[in-house]
Design a protein around this motif. Structure first.
Motif, PDB file in Angstrom:
ATOM      1  N   LEU A   1      -8.783 -20.031   2.154  1.00  0.00           N
ATOM      2  CA  LEU A   1      -8.322 -18.824   1.476  1.00  0.00           C
ATOM      3  C   LEU A   1      -8.912 -17.600   2.178  1.00  0.00           C
ATOM      4  N   PHE A   2      -8.082 -16.571   2.379  1.00  0.00           N
ATOM      5  CA  PHE A   2      -8.559 -15.329   2.985  1.00  0.00           C
ATOM      6  C   PHE A   2      -7.671 -14.189   2.518  1.00  0.00           C
ATOM      7  N   ALA A   3      -8.000 -12.975   2.919  1.00  0.00           N
ATOM      8  CA  ALA A   3      -7.180 -11.814   2.585  1.00  0.00           C
ATOM      9  C   ALA A   3      -7.203 -10.847   3.751  1.00  0.00           C
ATOM     10  N   GLY A   4      -6.204  -9.968   3.787  1.00  0.00           N
ATOM     11  CA  GLY A   4      -6.174  -8.993   4.864  1.00  0.00           C
ATOM     12  C   GLY A   4      -5.124  -7.933   4.631  1.00  0.00           C
ATOM     13  N   ILE A   5      -5.075  -7.004   5.554  1.00  0.00           N
ATOM     14  CA  ILE A   5      -4.083  -5.926   5.528  1.00  0.00           C
ATOM     15  C   ILE A   5      -3.115  -6.173   6.672  1.00  0.00           C
ATOM     16  N   SER A   6      -1.832  -6.248   6.340  1.00  0.00           N
ATOM     17  CA  SER A   6      -0.827  -6.689   7.300  1.00  0.00           C
ATOM     18  C   SER A   6       0.340  -5.713   7.359  1.00  0.00           C
ATOM     19  N   LEU A   7       1.306  -6.018   8.238  1.00  0.00           N
ATOM     20  CA  LEU A   7       2.463  -5.141   8.444  1.00  0.00           C
ATOM     21  C   LEU A   7       3.746  -5.942   8.293  1.00  0.00           C
TER      22      LEU A   7
ATOM     23  N   LEU B   1       8.975  -0.134   7.660  1.00  0.00           N
ATOM     24  CA  LEU B   1       7.664  -0.772   7.798  1.00  0.00           C
ATOM     25  C   LEU B   1       6.819  -0.533   6.543  1.00  0.00           C
ATOM     26  N   GLN B   2       6.160  -1.575   6.104  1.00  0.00           N
ATOM     27  CA  GLN B   2       5.272  -1.485   4.950  1.00  0.00           C
ATOM     28  C   GLN B   2       3.913  -2.079   5.295  1.00  0.00           C
ATOM     29  N   MET B   3       2.862  -1.382   4.891  1.00  0.00           N
ATOM     30  CA  MET B   3       1.522  -1.933   5.021  1.00  0.00           C
ATOM     31  C   MET B   3       1.202  -2.675   3.727  1.00  0.00           C
TER      32      MET B   3
ATOM     33  N   ALA C   1      -0.955   3.616  11.736  1.00  0.00           N
ATOM     34  CA  ALA C   1      -1.716   2.930  10.686  1.00  0.00           C
ATOM     35  C   ALA C   1      -3.067   3.583  10.460  1.00  0.00           C
ATOM     36  N   ALA C   2      -3.636   4.178  11.530  1.00  0.00           N
ATOM     37  CA  ALA C   2      -4.968   4.782  11.438  1.00  0.00           C
ATOM     38  C   ALA C   2      -4.994   6.005  10.531  1.00  0.00           C
ATOM     39  N   ARG C   3      -3.815   6.492  10.121  1.00  0.00           N
ATOM     40  CA  ARG C   3      -3.778   7.581   9.140  1.00  0.00           C
ATOM     41  C   ARG C   3      -4.104   7.070   7.732  1.00  0.00           C
ATOM     42  N   TYR C   4      -4.008   5.758   7.557  1.00  0.00           N
ATOM     43  CA  TYR C   4      -4.191   5.169   6.224  1.00  0.00           C
ATOM     44  C   TYR C   4      -5.293   4.103   6.174  1.00  0.00           C
TER      45      TYR C   4
ATOM     46  N   ILE D   1       0.881  -1.171   0.000  1.00  0.00           N
ATOM     47  CA  ILE D   1       0.000   0.000   0.000  1.00  0.00           C
ATOM     48  C   ILE D   1       0.917   1.219   0.000  1.00  0.00           C
ATOM     49  N   LYS D   2       1.103   1.819  -1.171  1.00  0.00           N
ATOM     50  CA  LYS D   2       2.191   2.776  -1.392  1.00  0.00           C
ATOM     51  C   LYS D   2       2.079   4.040  -0.542  1.00  0.00           C
ATOM     52  N   LYS D   3       0.862   4.486  -0.244  1.00  0.00           N
ATOM     53  CA  LYS D   3       0.718   5.761   0.469  1.00  0.00           C
ATOM     54  C   LYS D   3       0.961   5.639   1.971  1.00  0.00           C
ATOM     55  N   ALA D   4       1.073   4.406   2.481  1.00  0.00           N
ATOM     56  CA  ALA D   4       1.254   4.215   3.930  1.00  0.00           C
ATOM     57  C   ALA D   4       2.725   4.366   4.307  1.00  0.00           C
ATOM     58  N   HIS D   5       2.991   5.286   5.236  1.00  0.00           N
ATOM     59  CA  HIS D   5       4.369   5.515   5.706  1.00  0.00           C
ATOM     60  C   HIS D   5       4.376   5.569   7.226  1.00  0.00           C
TER      61      HIS D   5
END
Length: 431
Positions: free
Chosen positions: A325-331, A313-315, A359-362, A303-307
């Motif tokens: 099978l599942f999906a999610g947002i990770s760190l 660290l990358q989101m 993370a809550a900024r993104y 997720i390019k805009k997350a800093h």
């Protein structure tokens, strides 16, 4: 080489036949399944007891009792007065050690019903029940209700000394599989809602405890394999190929995901991760997926805009297979020491309050519920409770939902729909 196809065709045709297919699809919402009642012998008995009771909560009077006695136990010429004065007793006590699961009792007869689903037999159990029953009704016999109508063993039929036995003609064997199922199915025509739907749900539970499809398919498969040495050799080769075939299916699914995800990368500011290739589905380690708990094949997008204040660290948005099978947002931390043979970095399992604030900024704070390295996640059906779902592909047990994805058209359609769900349940919460 046609014997390979003939072998598979023969078994496949049988699997689709009425001999092994369930009579009806299960109810979409089944309270018995949710409460796992089918596995609880006592509760299955209590519901059956209430059905048979003329004064039961069902409010149908003697309807169930009369039908059960006539259709299942072949007792005829029953008058309504006698039936309405019949006692249905659960866990009928005969001594300090013994309780009969269900007793049907009136001035004409005493019918003890011993129910077995998964419980083991007890020493002299049927013998003790029969000895008691005949003191009340000289014509009494034991009704033995099991999954498939099996006769009780000598261990249960003989007394504890082993010198006396209940005669086989004094035992009536009935099954959940056929007798109870058929009886309830016939009763449906006599019932109104909501009782009709309740019985349908109970029938689903009955079906689940008396499902012999796997056993029947196994028997048929053995029968076909032994038709010829060529079929047997074909079976051996197919067995050797199945693990590779299932791994290939997983990779095909991720190929379809990669193609479908291309359409929305710009919309959510995603970029395919190419440096760490963390548990990438393309790695050869996933050839061992069926040899261990899981190798976690997946597909990662940054997720390019997350800093974050820690620049490494990358989101990520990640699609993964554990069993399901599942999906999610990770760190992910690109500078962490690699483990488990990975190339670069490692997942961040300790998501602190500080990290959550960043993370809550993104990502909408309301959906952040950390678990290991996941900020949030869901299954393809949009649910996130850890449970078994018929509409979620399980690649360890290869449930029907997973097997259906062998069909290329169905697979592409399923992946397309899954991406829509992941957008609605995950990606739309990116800020």
């Amino acid at each position: 080489m046609d014997y390979y196809k003939n072998l598979l065709l023969s078994i496949s045709t049988y699997m689709k036949s009425k001999d092994v297919m369930p009579c009806d699809p299960p109810s979409e919402y089944n309270i018995f399944r949710i409460l796992e009642v089918a596995e609880k012998e006592v509760i299955m008995c209590r519901f059956l007891t209430d059905l048979l009771n003329p004064e039961g909560a069902h409010g149908c009077g003697t309807l169930f009792l009369k039908s059960f006695l006539e259709k299942v136990l072949n007792k005829r010429q029953l008058n309504d007065t006698s039936l309405s004065h019949t006692d249905i007793i659960k866990e009928f006590v005969i001594d300090s050690e013994r309780r009969i699961d269900i007793v049907i009792k009136n001035t004409c007869f005493f019918i003890p019903i011993e129910v077995k689903i998964y419980a083991s037999e007890q020493n002299g159990q049927c013998y003790d029940y029969y000895e008691y029953a005949k003191t009340v009704d000289s014509n009494a016999s034991i009704v033995y209700l099991t999954r498939f109508g099996n006769m009780p063993s000598l261990y249960s039929r003989k007394n504890k000394n082993g010198d006396e036995i209940v005669p086989s003609h004094k035992i009536t064997c009935i099954s959940w599989e056929r007798d109870i199922w058929d009886w309830l199915r016939e009763m449906l025509t006599c019932l109104d809602e909501p009782m009709k739907q309740i019985i349908v749900q109970y029938m689903d539970a009955v079906h689940s405890i008396a499902d012999r499809r796997a056993e029947k398919i196994m028997e048929k498969s053995l029968e076909v394999l032994y038709e010829s040495a060529d079929f047997f050799r074909a079976g051996i080769q197919i067995e050797k190929s199945m693990k590779a075939a299932k791994v290939k299916l997983i990779r095909l699914i991720f190929d379809d995901f990669k193609a479908e995800m291309e359409k929305i990368l710009a919309k959510y500011g995603l970029e395919l991760e190419k440096n760490a290739l963390y548990y990438s589905y393309e790695e050869t380690k996933h050839d061992k997926f069926y040899d261990c708990y899981s190798t976690y094949p997946g597909l990662n997008y940054v997720i390019k805009k997350a800093h974050f204040s820690k620049s490494s660290l990358q989101m990520w948005f990640r699609i993964e297979i554990e069993h399901n099978l599942f999906a999610g947002i990770s760190l992910f931390d690109t500078e962490a020491a690699p483990r488990d043979g990975n190339l670069v970095g490692y997942q961040v399992n300790d998501i602190t309050a500080k990290i959550i604030d960043e993370a809550a900024r993104y990502l909408n704070r309301d959906v952040i519920t950390p678990a290991d390295w996941w900020f949030t996640w869901c299954y393809p059906n949009g649910k996130r409770q850890d449970a078994y779902y018929d509409d979620v592909p399980d690649f360890k047990h290869m449930n029907p939902c997973a097997v259906d994805l062998v069909d290329g058209q169905k697979r592409k359609e399923f992946v397309k729909n899954m991406v829509i769900v992941f957008e609605e349940r995950l990606l739309k919460y990116l800020l």
